[in-house]
Scaffold this motif. Sequence first.
Motif, PDB file in Angstrom:
ATOM      1  N   LEU A  15       0.826  -1.206   0.000  1.00 57.22           N
ATOM      2  CA  LEU A  15       0.000   0.000   0.000  1.00 57.22           C
ATOM      3  C   LEU A  15       0.860   1.256   0.000  1.00 57.22           C
ATOM      4  O   LEU A  15       1.853   1.338   0.719  1.00 57.22           O
ATOM      5  CB  LEU A  15      -0.896   0.020   1.243  1.00 57.22           C
ATOM      6  CG  LEU A  15      -1.746  -1.224   1.475  1.00 57.22           C
ATOM      7  CD1 LEU A  15      -2.493  -1.112   2.794  1.00 57.22           C
ATOM      8  CD2 LEU A  15      -2.719  -1.414   0.325  1.00 57.22           C
ATOM      9  N   ASP A  16       0.456   2.226  -0.797  1.00 57.77           N
ATOM     10  CA  ASP A  16       1.170   3.504  -0.866  1.00 57.77           C
ATOM     11  C   ASP A  16       0.426   4.534  -0.014  1.00 57.77           C
ATOM     12  O   ASP A  16      -0.622   5.036  -0.415  1.00 57.77           O
ATOM     13  CB  ASP A  16       1.241   3.968  -2.318  1.00 57.77           C
ATOM     14  CG  ASP A  16       2.042   5.259  -2.465  1.00 57.77           C
ATOM     15  OD1 ASP A  16       2.512   5.793  -1.439  1.00 57.77           O
ATOM     16  OD2 ASP A  16       2.184   5.727  -3.607  1.00 57.77           O
ATOM     17  N   PRO A  17       0.952   4.881   1.178  1.00 56.11           N
ATOM     18  CA  PRO A  17       0.269   5.854   2.024  1.00 56.11           C
ATOM     19  C   PRO A  17       0.298   7.269   1.453  1.00 56.11           C
ATOM     20  O   PRO A  17      -0.345   8.177   1.994  1.00 56.11           O
ATOM     21  CB  PRO A  17       1.045   5.780   3.345  1.00 56.11           C
ATOM     22  CG  PRO A  17       2.407   5.318   2.961  1.00 56.11           C
ATOM     23  CD  PRO A  17       2.202   4.386   1.788  1.00 56.11           C
ATOM     24  N   GLY A  18       1.034   7.454   0.344  1.00 58.65           N
ATOM     25  CA  GLY A  18       1.012   8.741  -0.328  1.00 58.65           C
ATOM     26  C   GLY A  18      -0.271   8.987  -1.105  1.00 58.65           C
ATOM     27  O   GLY A  18      -0.549  10.112  -1.530  1.00 58.65           O
ATOM     28  N   MET A  19      -1.070   7.940  -1.314  1.00 66.69           N
ATOM     29  CA  MET A  19      -2.374   8.107  -1.965  1.00 66.69           C
ATOM     30  C   MET A  19      -3.320   8.888  -1.062  1.00 66.69           C
ATOM     31  O   MET A  19      -3.147   8.911   0.163  1.00 66.69           O
ATOM     32  CB  MET A  19      -2.995   6.737  -2.267  1.00 66.69           C
ATOM     33  CG  MET A  19      -2.297   5.938  -3.341  1.00 66.69           C
ATOM     34  SD  MET A  19      -3.097   4.308  -3.597  1.00 66.69           S
ATOM     35  CE  MET A  19      -4.715   4.808  -4.220  1.00 66.69           C
ATOM     36  N   HIS A  20      -4.319   9.498  -1.663  1.00 64.72           N
ATOM     37  CA  HIS A  20      -5.356  10.152  -0.862  1.00 64.72           C
ATOM     38  C   HIS A  20      -5.997   9.102   0.041  1.00 64.72           C
ATOM     39  O   HIS A  20      -6.318   7.992  -0.401  1.00 64.72           O
ATOM     40  CB  HIS A  20      -6.403  10.786  -1.772  1.00 64.72           C
ATOM     41  CG  HIS A  20      -7.363  11.682  -1.047  1.00 64.72           C
ATOM     42  ND1 HIS A  20      -8.460  11.180  -0.368  1.00 64.72           N
ATOM     43  CD2 HIS A  20      -7.372  13.028  -0.867  1.00 64.72           C
ATOM     44  CE1 HIS A  20      -9.119  12.186   0.172  1.00 64.72           C
ATOM     45  NE2 HIS A  20      -8.482  13.318  -0.098  1.00 64.72           N
ATOM     46  N   ALA A 189       3.868 -10.092  -4.997  1.00 69.92           N
ATOM     47  CA  ALA A 189       3.680  -8.810  -4.315  1.00 69.92           C
ATOM     48  C   ALA A 189       3.442  -7.737  -5.365  1.00 69.92           C
ATOM     49  O   ALA A 189       4.187  -7.632  -6.339  1.00 69.92           O
ATOM     50  CB  ALA A 189       4.903  -8.476  -3.466  1.00 69.92           C
ATOM     51  N   VAL A 190       2.399  -6.955  -5.163  1.00 65.50           N
ATOM     52  CA  VAL A 190       1.922  -6.027  -6.188  1.00 65.50           C
ATOM     53  C   VAL A 190       1.650  -4.667  -5.567  1.00 65.50           C
ATOM     54  O   VAL A 190       1.204  -4.568  -4.410  1.00 65.50           O
ATOM     55  CB  VAL A 190       0.614  -6.558  -6.827  1.00 65.50           C
ATOM     56  CG1 VAL A 190       0.159  -5.654  -7.967  1.00 65.50           C
ATOM     57  CG2 VAL A 190       0.788  -7.987  -7.317  1.00 65.50           C
ATOM     58  N   ILE A 191       1.910  -3.606  -6.331  1.00 67.58           N
ATOM     59  CA  ILE A 191       1.489  -2.251  -5.925  1.00 67.58           C
ATOM     60  C   ILE A 191       0.525  -1.713  -6.984  1.00 67.58           C
ATOM     61  O   ILE A 191      -0.688  -1.812  -6.854  1.00 67.58           O
ATOM     62  CB  ILE A 191       2.688  -1.293  -5.756  1.00 67.58           C
ATOM     63  CG1 ILE A 191       3.695  -1.818  -4.728  1.00 67.58           C
ATOM     64  CG2 ILE A 191       2.196   0.095  -5.302  1.00 67.58           C
ATOM     65  CD1 ILE A 191       4.920  -0.933  -4.548  1.00 67.58           C
ATOM     66  N   SER A 192       1.097  -1.164  -8.070  1.00 68.24           N
ATOM     67  CA  SER A 192       0.280  -0.466  -9.064  1.00 68.24           C
ATOM     68  C   SER A 192      -0.683  -1.385  -9.796  1.00 68.24           C
ATOM     69  O   SER A 192      -1.755  -0.946 -10.233  1.00 68.24           O
ATOM     70  CB  SER A 192       1.181   0.249 -10.070  1.00 68.24           C
ATOM     71  OG  SER A 192       2.049  -0.663 -10.711  1.00 68.24           O
ATOM     72  N   GLY A 193      -0.322  -2.664  -9.942  1.00 67.57           N
ATOM     73  CA  GLY A 193      -1.203  -3.584 -10.652  1.00 67.57           C
ATOM     74  C   GLY A 193      -2.580  -3.710 -10.023  1.00 67.57           C
ATOM     75  O   GLY A 193      -3.538  -4.094 -10.689  1.00 67.57           O
ATOM     76  N   ILE A 194      -2.665  -3.374  -8.729  1.00 67.73           N
ATOM     77  CA  ILE A 194      -3.953  -3.402  -8.028  1.00 67.73           C
ATOM     78  C   ILE A 194      -4.413  -1.990  -7.676  1.00 67.73           C
ATOM     79  O   ILE A 194      -5.556  -1.621  -7.935  1.00 67.73           O
ATOM     80  CB  ILE A 194      -3.868  -4.277  -6.772  1.00 67.73           C
ATOM     81  CG1 ILE A 194      -3.701  -5.750  -7.170  1.00 67.73           C
ATOM     82  CG2 ILE A 194      -5.105  -4.101  -5.881  1.00 67.73           C
ATOM     83  CD1 ILE A 194      -3.505  -6.702  -6.005  1.00 67.73           C
ATOM     84  N   LEU A 195      -3.514  -1.175  -7.111  1.00 69.04           N
ATOM     85  CA  LEU A 195      -3.920   0.159  -6.661  1.00 69.04           C
ATOM     86  C   LEU A 195      -4.328   1.070  -7.817  1.00 69.04           C
ATOM     87  O   LEU A 195      -5.159   1.961  -7.645  1.00 69.04           O
ATOM     88  CB  LEU A 195      -2.791   0.818  -5.863  1.00 69.04           C
ATOM     89  CG  LEU A 195      -2.424   0.165  -4.532  1.00 69.04           C
ATOM     90  CD1 LEU A 195      -1.339   0.982  -3.837  1.00 69.04           C
ATOM     91  CD2 LEU A 195      -3.646   0.030  -3.618  1.00 69.04           C
ATOM     92  N   ASN A 196      -3.739   0.871  -8.994  1.00 69.35           N
ATOM     93  CA  ASN A 196      -4.073   1.709 -10.143  1.00 69.35           C
ATOM     94  C   ASN A 196      -5.135   1.096 -11.051  1.00 69.35           C
ATOM     95  O   ASN A 196      -5.492   1.683 -12.073  1.00 69.35           O
ATOM     96  CB  ASN A 196      -2.819   1.997 -10.978  1.00 69.35           C
ATOM     97  CG  ASN A 196      -1.815   2.865 -10.236  1.00 69.35           C
ATOM     98  OD1 ASN A 196      -2.133   3.454  -9.211  1.00 69.35           O
ATOM     99  ND2 ASN A 196      -0.591   2.927 -10.744  1.00 69.35           N
ATOM    100  N   ALA A 197      -5.625  -0.081 -10.688  1.00 68.56           N
ATOM    101  CA  ALA A 197      -6.644  -0.744 -11.510  1.00 68.56           C
ATOM    102  C   ALA A 197      -8.004  -0.067 -11.339  1.00 68.56           C
ATOM    103  O   ALA A 197      -8.294   0.515 -10.283  1.00 68.56           O
ATOM    104  CB  ALA A 197      -6.745  -2.211 -11.119  1.00 68.56           C
TER     105      ALA A 197
END
Length: 216
Positions: A15-20, A189-197
């Motif tokens: 998870l990127d805590p920099g997201m809103h 382990a995934v970041i953008s593949g899920i958070l940006n979907a």
Amino acid sequence: MRKYKPITGGVYLVLDPGMHKSQLLQKVQEALDGGVSVLQIWNNWPAGYTWPDKLGLVQELVALADVYRVPVLVNEEWQLLKETDLGGVHFDHIPPDYEALKAELNRDFICGITCSNNLEVVRWAEQHQLDYVSFCAVFPSPSAGSCEIVQADTIREARKITQMPLFLSGGITAENLTKLQELDFNGVAVISGILNAASAKESTAAYKQALNNYNP
């Protein structure tokens, strides 16, 4: 201490805590509905984020995940485990005094570590009975920009060293997982593949299905 499902593999969402905040919490809820196995809070806090801000976000994420018995880990900042119900910590490098850290926490916690092509990290993790190792990066990825590309032979040799769960990360999609099928690993382990979907739920489910096809 909460009772989490043991880490055996599956979809590991960073998870990127920099997201809103509201967007992040929505994505997490969707990913949990899609079947994510582990959550990790990346050490990418927004500028000006205070300790109370961190504690508040951590507890909100833990509360969401607790319904699904999914552990929430924090990247590097193990001190947060002393004031929250976090399930554990993920290290980018071998911590300098792991035994002293464990003594200070004085509770059970999940611990994992990132490995590139240095198998001494895997040997250290096995020796200290960590819960998993995550390899970064198997494909080029903007969010894994600081990671060198991991060689397939490194992953093969790691499996000879340990039977703990091995996660692969960096540029992995549900479609290119087929390129990794000759390797013995347990999850991605995934970041953008899920958070940006468009739908974190559908994306998580697609990764999960691809893993099931790879290792039914």
